[in-house]
Design an enzyme around this catalytic site. Structure first.
Site, PDB file in Angstrom:
ATOM      1  CG  ASP A 127      48.057  37.780  48.430  1.00  0.00           C
ATOM      2  OD1 ASP A 127      48.624  36.826  47.850  1.00  0.00           O
ATOM      3  OD2 ASP A 127      47.389  38.637  47.823  1.00  0.00           O
ATOM      4  CD  GLU A 168      41.892  38.986  42.299  1.00  0.00           C
ATOM      5  OE1 GLU A 168      42.974  39.034  41.699  1.00  0.00           O
ATOM      6  OE2 GLU A 168      41.677  39.537  43.398  1.00  0.00           O
ATOM      7  CG  ASP A 169      42.577  33.977  40.877  1.00  0.00           C
ATOM      8  OD1 ASP A 169      42.406  35.078  40.322  1.00  0.00           O
ATOM      9  OD2 ASP A 169      43.620  33.683  41.480  1.00  0.00           O
ATOM     10  CG  HIS A 205      44.228  35.117  49.509  1.00  0.00           C
ATOM     11  ND1 HIS A 205      45.002  34.019  49.827  1.00  0.00           N
ATOM     12  CD2 HIS A 205      44.874  35.759  48.511  1.00  0.00           C
ATOM     13  CE1 HIS A 205      46.064  34.000  49.054  1.00  0.00           C
ATOM     14  NE2 HIS A 205      46.021  35.044  48.243  1.00  0.00           N
ATOM     15  CG  HIS A 216      49.959  32.141  46.745  1.00  0.00           C
ATOM     16  ND1 HIS A 216      50.827  33.061  47.312  1.00  0.00           N
ATOM     17  CD2 HIS A 216      48.776  32.799  46.574  1.00  0.00           C
ATOM     18  CE1 HIS A 216      50.199  34.216  47.474  1.00  0.00           C
ATOM     19  NE2 HIS A 216      48.950  34.081  47.035  1.00  0.00           N
TER      20      HIS A 216
END
Length: 194
Positions: free
Chosen positions: A123, A61-62, A57, A33
């Site tokens: 994205d 967040e992850d 990106h 991805h």
């Protein structure tokens, strides 16, 4: 444009950060991805900072929140971390409720820098293409992968398209709109045939 060793370092860093992560509901390594988004950014005129941000990106967040953001700043600079931060809808765990996060992100994207909008649109396009391909194979079973199910997911993609179009339609946004429209068309067909 030639990419420098900074890009190579970002690729390695992204690969390490997301090493154990898979695409939602699949066995596809998450780096696929990140590379897809990066490709879309470069194909739409992105510069090296934007390409590095595309690779990273989802890192804040992850993969660790604010400390990961500081590591990105240290390695790749303020411009890259600002883009990554602008693409992040939550830095904390547990994440705030899904709808609340998505509404805030949609409002934010209207005010975001062109670089953030480029990476965000890339994205969303890469994600929407995957949704469309999987929907054609799995049908409505696909929506079980998503927190918001079919209705929430469709609402989110259409809202993102509308927000991006408001601030300046581009060929990238138009492509995102075409893919989202096709998902909506298939979903409507499946609903009417049930």
């Amino acid at each position: 444009m030639a990419l420098s060793t900074r890009f190579e370092e970002a690729f390695l860093f992204a690969t390490q950060l997301h090493a154990g992560q898979r695409r939602k509901g699949t066995d596809i390594p998450y780096i696929a991805h990140l590379l897809g988004v990066t490709s879309i950014v470069l194909e739409n005129g992105g510069d090296e900072d934007e390409a590095i941000a595309a690779l990273l990106h989802d890192a804040i967040e992850d993969q660790g929140g604010a400390p990961t953001g500081e590591e990105i700043r240290r390695r790749f600079g303020d411009t890259v971390v600002a883009i990554v931060d602008g693409c992040t809808d939550a830095e904390v765990m547990p994440k705030p409720p899904w709808r609340e996060r998505k509404e805030a992100y949609i409002a934010h994207i209207r005010e975001a820098s062109p670089a953030v909008r480029l990476v965000s649109a890339a994205d969303k396009l890469h994600n929407a293409r995957a949704v469309l391909a999987d929907y054609r194979v799995l049908g409505d079973a696909l929506w079980q992968r998503f927190t918001a199910g079919k209705d929430g997911t469709l609402w989110y993609y259409r809202s993102i398209v509308n927000a991006l179009r408001e601030v300046g339609p581009t060929s990238l946004v138009e492509e995102l709109d075409r893919v989202v429209s096709e998902i909506e068309r298939l979903a409507a067909e499946k609903s009417s045939s049930q």
